[in-house]
Design an enzyme around this catalytic site. Sequence first.
Site: not given
Ligand code: RB5
Length: 150
Positions: A7-8, A64-67, A69, A97-98, A108, A131-132, A135
Amino acid sequence: MIALGCDHGGYKLMVAIKKDLDDKGIAYKDFGTDSEASVDYPVYAYKVAKAVTEGGCELGILCCGTGIGISMAANKIKGVRAAVVNNEFGAEMTRRHNHANILCMGGRVISEEQAVKFTDIFLNTPEEGDRHDKRVAMITAIENGTFEAD
Ligand code: RB5
């Protein structure tokens, strides 16, 4: 073939990742987005998740911003094991492992250099068996509603 989506909030990371893949001659399918204009991350999570589970792509990368969502949305698709990664150890271990099939990162949270490094590790680390395997099969059983905890 690697499936890419963002995303952005993850766009700048994806630009850096694509440049690195281009430099290395690694083939990818780019599912967007293509700018920093605001979009909805589930759209890109869905496209990459489907490309990995049904579209012939071996692995996917989502930003995404945090990875977070975008990983939550991708993990709703059967067969996806999407992992949010913030360090090199995680990039390696989630493959070993996963058996993660989608790497998720946050624009971000980490730098472009880190995103390129984590992607390189993720794409070049094999899955470990024994084992992996067992699991990961349990994760799949939970997903399929056939899991029985003892
Ligand atoms: C967008 O503003 C933000 O919510 C998205 O990029 C992401 O971080 C969601 O988890």
